[in-house]
Design a protein around this motif. Sequence first.
Motif, short mmCIF file in Angstrom:
data_model
loop_
_atom_site.label_atom_id
_atom_site.label_comp_id
_atom_site.label_asym_id
_atom_site.label_seq_id
_atom_site.Cartn_x
_atom_site.Cartn_y
_atom_site.Cartn_z
N UNK A 160 9.86 29.27 16.40
CA UNK A 160 11.09 29.53 15.77
C UNK A 160 11.57 28.11 15.55
N UNK A 161 11.17 27.32 14.65
CA UNK A 161 11.48 25.73 14.41
C UNK A 161 12.78 25.73 13.80
N UNK A 162 13.43 26.52 13.18
CA UNK A 162 14.91 26.23 12.92
C UNK A 162 15.69 26.36 14.03
N UNK A 163 15.50 27.45 14.82
CA UNK A 163 16.33 27.63 15.96
C UNK A 163 16.27 26.31 16.95
N UNK A 164 15.15 26.00 17.23
CA UNK A 164 14.77 25.18 18.23
C UNK A 164 15.54 23.71 17.55
#
Length: 168
Positions: A29-33
């Motif tokens: 989950x790159x955007x949440x990270x």
Amino acid sequence: MADIKDPENTIIMTLKDGDVVIQLLPDVAPKHVERMKELARAGAYDNVAFHRVIDGFMAQTGDVEHANMEKDYTPSRAGTGGSDKPDLPAEFSKVPHARGSIGAARSSSPNSANSQFFINFKDNDFLNGQYTVYGQVIEGMAHVDAIAKGEPPRNPDRMISMKVAADV
């Protein structure tokens, strides 16, 4: 402290009883990270209350708009706000909502996650595929278990500070 393999993708959350080390999942989950790291680096999560803590289920926090216990804390509105950043698209995966996993809190719209998140007290498989998982507690889960319970808790606990391990 835990063996931190990737400091850039590890969060150290300080609670009243000690540090909680969270391994983020940028491949899942790159955007949440990125959002969590951005808000942590800005100090936005510091002093934010755990506004919804359900025994045997999860502890929710991260309302940087209404739940900062040192600045404009509004208990009746805690849990209704986010950050000044745009909402995030869902990043659902096969990663389960296991004990200690970090899930993105949101409204009924799958693409409404912003700054709020929850930590699962136990395996909550019924959430799988419905909420974005983007981290896992790797140390300090006993400190999470000790967070004051309630919806809202009578005397809520808070994140004293939240830092990216690479910055410490």
